[in-house]
Structure formats: structure tokens, C-alpha cells
Design a protein around this motif. Structure first.
Motif, PDB file in Angstrom:
ATOM      1  N   LEU A 103       0.864  -1.181   0.000  1.00 44.92           N
ATOM      2  CA  LEU A 103       0.000   0.000   0.000  1.00 44.92           C
ATOM      3  C   LEU A 103       0.898   1.227   0.000  1.00 44.92           C
ATOM      4  CD1 LEU A 103      -2.570  -1.192   2.689  1.00 44.92           C
ATOM      5  CD2 LEU A 103      -3.080  -0.777   0.279  1.00 44.92           C
ATOM      6  N   VAL A 104       0.738   2.085  -1.010  1.00 44.20           N
ATOM      7  CA  VAL A 104       1.613   3.245  -1.125  1.00 44.20           C
ATOM      8  C   VAL A 104       0.805   4.543  -1.128  1.00 44.20           C
ATOM      9  CG1 VAL A 104       3.383   1.934  -2.344  1.00 44.20           C
ATOM     10  CG2 VAL A 104       1.656   3.178  -3.669  1.00 44.20           C
ATOM     11  N   LYS A 105       1.535   5.628  -0.933  1.00 41.37           N
ATOM     12  CA  LYS A 105       0.908   6.933  -0.739  1.00 41.37           C
ATOM     13  C   LYS A 105       0.400   7.558  -2.037  1.00 41.37           C
ATOM     14  CE  LYS A 105       1.968  11.339   1.555  1.00 41.37           C
ATOM     15  NZ  LYS A 105       2.999  12.058   2.313  1.00 41.37           N
ATOM     16  N   ASN A 106       1.172   7.444  -3.105  1.00 42.47           N
ATOM     17  CA  ASN A 106       0.840   8.136  -4.346  1.00 42.47           C
ATOM     18  C   ASN A 106       0.710   7.166  -5.517  1.00 42.47           C
ATOM     19  OD1 ASN A 106       1.117  10.767  -3.100  1.00 42.47           O
ATOM     20  ND2 ASN A 106       3.319  10.399  -3.112  1.00 42.47           N
ATOM     21  N   VAL A 107       0.062   7.650  -6.573  1.00 43.87           N
ATOM     22  CA  VAL A 107      -0.081   6.854  -7.790  1.00 43.87           C
ATOM     23  C   VAL A 107       1.216   6.947  -8.590  1.00 43.87           C
ATOM     24  CG1 VAL A 107      -1.459   6.453  -9.869  1.00 43.87           C
ATOM     25  CG2 VAL A 107      -2.530   7.470  -7.854  1.00 43.87           C
ATOM     26  N   PRO A 108       1.813   5.813  -8.981  1.00 39.85           N
ATOM     27  CA  PRO A 108       3.002   5.878  -9.830  1.00 39.85           C
ATOM     28  C   PRO A 108       2.673   6.559 -11.162  1.00 39.85           C
ATOM     29  CG  PRO A 108       2.648   3.645  -9.005  1.00 39.85           C
ATOM     30  CD  PRO A 108       1.414   4.425  -8.690  1.00 39.85           C
ATOM     31  N   ASP A 152      -9.380   4.850  -1.214  1.00 41.42           N
ATOM     32  CA  ASP A 152      -9.650   6.265  -0.942  1.00 41.42           C
ATOM     33  C   ASP A 152      -8.367   7.063  -0.727  1.00 41.42           C
ATOM     34  OD1 ASP A 152     -12.339   5.833  -1.181  1.00 41.42           O
ATOM     35  OD2 ASP A 152     -12.699   5.632   0.979  1.00 41.42           O
ATOM     36  N   ASN A 153      -7.436   6.501   0.049  1.00 46.84           N
ATOM     37  CA  ASN A 153      -6.224   7.253   0.391  1.00 46.84           C
ATOM     38  C   ASN A 153      -4.923   6.568  -0.032  1.00 46.84           C
ATOM     39  OD1 ASN A 153      -7.598   9.423   1.886  1.00 46.84           O
ATOM     40  ND2 ASN A 153      -8.099   7.790   3.343  1.00 46.84           N
ATOM     41  N   TYR A 154      -5.018   5.349  -0.531  1.00 49.41           N
ATOM     42  CA  TYR A 154      -3.801   4.592  -0.852  1.00 49.41           C
ATOM     43  C   TYR A 154      -3.951   3.865  -2.180  1.00 49.41           C
ATOM     44  CZ  TYR A 154      -3.212   5.417   4.118  1.00 49.41           C
ATOM     45  OH  TYR A 154      -3.128   6.024   5.342  1.00 49.41           O
ATOM     46  N   ILE A 155      -2.827   3.463  -2.711  1.00 47.10           N
ATOM     47  CA  ILE A 155      -2.783   2.692  -3.945  1.00 47.10           C
ATOM     48  C   ILE A 155      -2.218   1.310  -3.622  1.00 47.10           C
ATOM     49  CG2 ILE A 155      -1.884   2.585  -6.306  1.00 47.10           C
ATOM     50  CD1 ILE A 155      -3.749   4.975  -5.780  1.00 47.10           C
ATOM     51  N   ALA A 174      10.039   4.269  -2.756  1.00 48.02           N
ATOM     52  CA  ALA A 174      10.215   5.623  -2.200  1.00 48.02           C
ATOM     53  C   ALA A 174      10.896   6.540  -3.206  1.00 48.02           C
ATOM     54  CB  ALA A 174      11.023   5.552  -0.909  1.00 48.02           C
ATOM     55  N   SER A 175      11.799   5.974  -3.993  1.00 44.15           N
ATOM     56  CA  SER A 175      12.564   6.795  -4.940  1.00 44.15           C
ATOM     57  C   SER A 175      11.700   7.327  -6.081  1.00 44.15           C
ATOM     58  CB  SER A 175      13.738   6.001  -5.513  1.00 44.15           C
ATOM     59  OG  SER A 175      13.295   5.034  -6.437  1.00 44.15           O
ATOM     60  N   ILE A 176      10.539   6.704  -6.329  1.00 44.39           N
ATOM     61  CA  ILE A 176       9.633   7.222  -7.369  1.00 44.39           C
ATOM     62  C   ILE A 176       8.444   7.968  -6.743  1.00 44.39           C
ATOM     63  CG2 ILE A 176      10.312   5.453  -9.037  1.00 44.39           C
ATOM     64  CD1 ILE A 176       7.509   4.113  -8.455  1.00 44.39           C
ATOM     65  N   GLY A 177       8.590   8.333  -5.469  1.00 41.89           N
ATOM     66  CA  GLY A 177       7.555   9.118  -4.803  1.00 41.89           C
ATOM     67  C   GLY A 177       6.388   8.313  -4.287  1.00 41.89           C
ATOM     68  N   CYS A 178       6.592   7.004  -4.089  1.00 39.84           N
ATOM     69  CA  CYS A 178       5.519   6.125  -3.617  1.00 39.84           C
ATOM     70  C   CYS A 178       5.939   5.378  -2.350  1.00 39.84           C
ATOM     71  CB  CYS A 178       5.128   5.127  -4.697  1.00 39.84           C
ATOM     72  SG  CYS A 178       4.509   5.865  -6.213  1.00 39.84           S
ATOM     73  N   ILE A 180       5.897   3.394   1.111  1.00 37.33           N
ATOM     74  CA  ILE A 180       4.932   2.416   1.631  1.00 37.33           C
ATOM     75  C   ILE A 180       4.291   2.937   2.913  1.00 37.33           C
ATOM     76  CG2 ILE A 180       4.710   0.094   2.593  1.00 37.33           C
ATOM     77  CD1 ILE A 180       7.019  -0.729   0.700  1.00 37.33           C
ATOM     78  N   LYS A 181       2.994   2.729   3.032  1.00 38.16           N
ATOM     79  CA  LYS A 181       2.238   3.166   4.214  1.00 38.16           C
ATOM     80  C   LYS A 181       2.921   2.691   5.500  1.00 38.16           C
ATOM     81  CE  LYS A 181      -2.391   2.716   6.287  1.00 38.16           C
ATOM     82  NZ  LYS A 181      -2.037   1.964   7.505  1.00 38.16           N
ATOM     83  N   GLY A 182       3.185   3.641   6.402  1.00 38.15           N
ATOM     84  CA  GLY A 182       3.789   3.328   7.693  1.00 38.15           C
ATOM     85  C   GLY A 182       5.302   3.308   7.706  1.00 38.15           C
ATOM     86  N   ASP A 183       5.930   3.449   6.542  1.00 37.76           N
ATOM     87  CA  ASP A 183       7.389   3.305   6.463  1.00 37.76           C
ATOM     88  C   ASP A 183       8.091   4.651   6.666  1.00 37.76           C
ATOM     89  OD1 ASP A 183       9.893   2.252   6.149  1.00 37.76           O
ATOM     90  OD2 ASP A 183       9.587   1.506   4.106  1.00 37.76           O
ATOM     91  N   LEU A 184       8.234   5.036   7.918  1.00 31.18           N
ATOM     92  CA  LEU A 184       8.867   6.312   8.260  1.00 31.18           C
ATOM     93  C   LEU A 184      10.295   6.390   7.728  1.00 31.18           C
ATOM     94  CD1 LEU A 184       7.731   6.713  11.996  1.00 31.18           C
ATOM     95  CD2 LEU A 184       6.759   7.850   9.993  1.00 31.18           C
ATOM     96  N   LYS A 185      11.006   5.286   7.750  1.00 30.75           N
ATOM     97  CA  LYS A 185      12.412   5.261   7.320  1.00 30.75           C
ATOM     98  C   LYS A 185      12.561   5.695   5.865  1.00 30.75           C
ATOM     99  CE  LYS A 185      15.459   2.516   9.034  1.00 30.75           C
ATOM    100  NZ  LYS A 185      16.331   1.400   9.481  1.00 30.75           N
TER     101      LYS A 185
END
Length: 231
Positions: A103-108, A152-155, A174-178, A180-185
């Protein structure tokens, strides 16, 4: 971190025969012992086997591959010394097919594609940085992804790996702006309540190391409202 760590009584066994055992790892479980001193999943499985089969003395168990501590899903272990080298060879030759859900934050930018990076691990902060070009000390990392569902909020992404690098999926997404949900690191803005990250080893397919029969195992998703929305 998750309060429902595995023990011999709550272990989620997905498949077991004379030579192998496959379990659904909980967030927070460590596959092998580390400097934390926390009981690893390998020891939990030994306890389970000792109890189930009333085995005296030490129980043999071979670790074939690993998952990061905050991730969930399929982990395969060998129950015999005969199966372990065969499984190691199978994985080394990339003859095991592993599928992950994230589950990621943004749409690739593309709904499906292949990511190629050069990953360099920093042991001090236990983090890998993804570079577009080869740099000193880096290793090539390749993964394939496709968008499965937009929530609604994740992909929801489905991912398959060509290589198995340190924190590969986490770093490359992360390098493409996506992130993972919860991955603060790796850049997500808040943690999951149980300390997990929303990366799940969903499916494993391979030929059995002794019988050569085709094995396909799928791990149920963690009990969580966002994961529930993926089904």
C-alpha cells in the motif's frame, strides 16, 4: 511494534510436509536472531515442531530467506538438511516466484512498469539509497510493479522481484515518490499503529525441493481495515 508476535500456539502455518514449512509472518517477528536478543521466528517454529511431533533434543530448521521485521507474509523454512541446499539453489537461480502487495501513498506515473536502480546500503542507519546510475559499493536492483486497486487514500501495488537487495522494495518505491504506508524510514509521514509497514509477501510459487511437485501458497492479509478494503 505489533503485540501479536508469533509463538508456538498462534503460529500461522500455511503449508507443511516432511521437508518444508511455510508460515505467515506477523509484523514485528524477526526471522533470525539479531542484536535485539528478541526470540526469532526460527526458534518459534522449532518450538512448534518440537511440541507437535513430541521431538526429543534439538530440532533442525534451515532458514531459506528473510523478510524485514516490520513486514508481513510468507516465509519458507527447511525442515531437513536434504531440502535446504536444494532450496538455496532454487532461490539463487531465481526459480522461486515471489509476489508482494504494498500500500503506497501516491499513484506511480505509470500504472505498471519496471524499476531499475543501484542500491547502496548504509549499515549505520540500516537504510538503502536508490541511485539511477551505478555508484561505488552499489548493487543493481530490479523489480516489476502494477497498480491493482486505488483506495480512498492509498494505492495497492503488486510487485515481483528480479533481485533480492536490502530494503529493495521500500527503497525503490520511495525513490519514485511512492513510499509504503507506515514506512517512516523511507519517507512516509506517519507510522502504522502496530509499528508495521504495509508490505506483505503475498504469494510464493516453486517446485518442491524433493518431490519436484509445483507448490503455490498465498498468505492471508493482516487484519486491518485498509488491507480489508483491498479484497
Amino acid at each position: 511494534m505489533s503485540k501479536t508476535l508469533s509463538n508456538k500456539d498462534n503460529l500461522q502455518v500455511l503449508y507443511e510436509d516432511n521437508h518444508i514449512i511455510i508460515v505467515n509472518k506477523r509484523a514485528g517477528d524477526i526471522v533470525q536472531g539479531d542484536k535485539t536478543g528478541d526470540k526469532p521466528l526460527s526458534d518459534v517454529i522449532k518450538d512448534y515442531l518440537k511440541d507437535k511431533y513430541n521431538k526429543p533434543g534439538n530440532v533442525y530448521l534451515g532458514v531459506v530467506h528473510r523478510l524485514d521485521r516490520p513486514t508481513t507474509g510468507i516465509v519458507l523454512f527447511s525442515k531437513t538438511s536434504k531440502a535446504l541446499p536444494r532450496l538455496n539453489k532454487l532461490f539463487a537461480e531465481k526459480k522461486a516466484s515471489k509476489t508482494y502487495w504494498a500500500l503506497v501513498k501516491n499513484v506511480p506515473s505509470n500504472t505498471e512498469g519496471t524499476l531499475v536502480h543501484w542500491l547502496k546500503k548504509n549499515p549505520k542507519n540500516n537504510k538503502s539509497t536508490a541511485y539511477i546510475k551505478e555508484t561505488e559499493g552499489s548493487k543493481k536492483a530490479i523489480l516489476h510493479y502494477k497498480v491493482i486497486r486505488a483506495l480512498d487514500n492509498y494505492i495497492l501495488l503488486e510487485i515481483s522481484l528480479e533481485t533480492g537487495r536490502h530494503h529493495q522494495i521500500r527503497s525503490q518505491l520511495a525513490s519514485i515518490g511512492c513510499p509504503i504506508k507506515g514506512d517512516l524510514k523511507y519517507g512516509f509521514d506517519r507510522s502504522n499503529k502496530d509499528g508495521s509497514i504495509s508490505l506483505h509477501a503475498r504469494k510464493l510459487e516453486f517446485n518442491h525441493p524433493v518431490s519436484n511437485e509445483s507448490i503455490s501458497v498465498m498468505a492471508p492479509l493482516p487484519k486491518d481495515p485498509v488491507w480489508d478494503a483491498c479484497l
